[in-house]
Design an enzyme around this catalytic site. Sequence first.
Site, PDB file in Angstrom:
ATOM      1  N   SER A 197      37.148  35.350  27.647  1.00 18.05           N
ATOM      2  CA  SER A 197      36.841  37.016  27.828  1.00 18.05           C
ATOM      3  C   SER A 197      37.107  37.456  26.547  1.00 18.05           C
ATOM      4  CB  SER A 197      37.642  37.015  29.025  1.00 18.05           C
ATOM      5  OG  SER A 197      37.151  38.498  29.467  1.00 18.05           O
ATOM      6  N   ASP A 215      30.442  32.568  36.650  1.00 20.80           N
ATOM      7  CA  ASP A 215      30.739  33.674  35.892  1.00 20.80           C
ATOM      8  C   ASP A 215      29.709  34.493  36.030  1.00 20.80           C
ATOM      9  OD1 ASP A 215      31.742  35.334  34.227  1.00 20.80           O
ATOM     10  OD2 ASP A 215      32.658  34.015  32.786  1.00 20.80           O
ATOM     11  N   HIS A 241      34.551  34.607  36.555  1.00 23.17           N
ATOM     12  CA  HIS A 241      35.061  34.792  35.549  1.00 23.17           C
ATOM     13  C   HIS A 241      36.714  34.221  35.287  1.00 23.17           C
ATOM     14  CE1 HIS A 241      35.408  36.458  31.576  1.00 23.17           C
ATOM     15  NE2 HIS A 241      36.335  37.213  31.792  1.00 23.17           N
TER      16      HIS A 241
END
Lengths: 368, 203
Positions: free
Chosen positions: A145, A309, A342
């Site tokens: 991320s 995701d 995610h």
Amino acid sequence: MIVSANTVRFDFIALDNGTTLAPVEVAYETYGELNAAKTNAIVVLHAFSGDAHAAGISAETGKPGWWDNMIGPGKAFDTNQYFVICSNVLGGCRGTTGPGSRNPATGCPYAMSFPVITIGDMVRLQKMLIDSLGIQRLLSVTGGSMGGMQALEWAAAYPESVVSAIPIATTTRHSAQQIAFNEVGRQAIMADPDFHEGNYYDKQPPARGLAVARMVGHITYMSDDSMREKFGRRLRGKENFSFGFDVDFEVESYLRYRGSQFVHRFDANSYLYITKAMDYFDLTNGQGTLAAALEKTQARFLVISFSSDWLYPSYQSQELVRALRSRNRDVAYVELESNYGHDSFLVDVVEQTDLVRGFLASTFEKAQ
Amino acid sequence: MKAGFVRDLLGRSDYAIIGEIVEPKTKVLDLGCGEGELLEWLAANKGVDARGVEISGAKVQKAIARGVSVFQCDIDEGLADYPDQAFDYVILSQTLQETRHPRTVLREMLRVGRRAIVAFPNFGHWQVRLSMLLSGRAPRTKLFPYEWFESPNIHFLTVHDFEALAALESLVVERRYFLAGHRKVDWQPNLTAEVAVFLVRRG
């Protein structure tokens, strides 16, 4: 593995917005031993709400690190072989200078007078930390991320210092959708009557706004499948609807709980500054194309995305991979099958362990 | 070419041929590289800069875990991003017959690589012909064991077919090897070869 945080102070840091911040402190932890040749250092970069405590059990809190299942003796980032460093980001609220830190000029917290910072600024501060540890080249930079954004920034900004990069579940720039979710979070905070233009440090903080921001965040970290699996339409401690607006559903209870927990460990102003830094991030800034932005990179890349995701969809990783290929860079890429959205990069440990272990071993061997 | 026996490489005789062809310290791209065994061998034994492309995520994972730089993508689309002449060799082993557009794939291989090494099962082998002649059904042999509706093979080519395509594309065939089991064969290869390996380049 019991670990304690360290702090290092620098006189100042020059920022992308043209100003300087002075002084600046960085909180960091290290795991494993740096070898004599200083060739086994790996920088692990945390995601939006993470901190320097990536692995081991904190001597202060007794809690495991946020990536403890990936970092440690015999794990993917094997601390028997590698020296792993993780620091809290600039603008954070977990030991590194941020909007909640005291401004020496006024004696008060910076609050909204804190300069708007960028991913580039975060990485510049990390470079200062690495330099202060006497390390010239990093075997790897890695993170998921926002941690992945920093890994990419490292590879582009300090190409001679980065032997390999492992960006996971990330992007080279935020899409409109990603910016939109961040903006909802920021607006929730700023709409809280307790926000007081960010000057709440001696008062009740904007906890309700921050909690709502976190609730939105959590939705984006999960997937439709994982939410159905985890909550479905199950009711929370009742047989029938309450016909009111108290918690009925499990999912409501979960989000409220996560939101209310978050406000104890996170500063609302840091939320604003760090999400803005993510939104500003664009690896192509001023370089025309992504391929041009990656022109100077020398690193070997392992890029990982996750099928479920939808916050950082695989197409964003594939854009990166294509740009690297167009410059004939050494790049490995895989989309891992996963249900956790995610959050997969924190959850799907087994698959990532094999990938990271093999990639690091061959990178280390080639670099010797 | 002299007939003789080929030693196995990783359990495959076509790999042994490819291992023989590839010069040390070169840049190699393997299309449909599976779990990266050949690339790992070439990197360890020939010091090549080894890269791979594979569509199966599970195989890509295993290849990366071996330390080989492989990326997950479809061969039919996967080469477009590479700059021209980025590799010394582009290898396509037992996969040409599985691609949707073999001619385009071959052209792309020779755009991104100076030489292409193509290994494929020979559909002209006598057992294939006999199987079809006698059964009147889509042939099933040791080399083509699948039911027609389960086969990954969507194009069937013979040694002569590949030679014809090479001529059509004005390619220079630098070397050709024909294998039956562990034996190199040179008599009537279109009838006797189970697998053919071609080293080609642009004229």
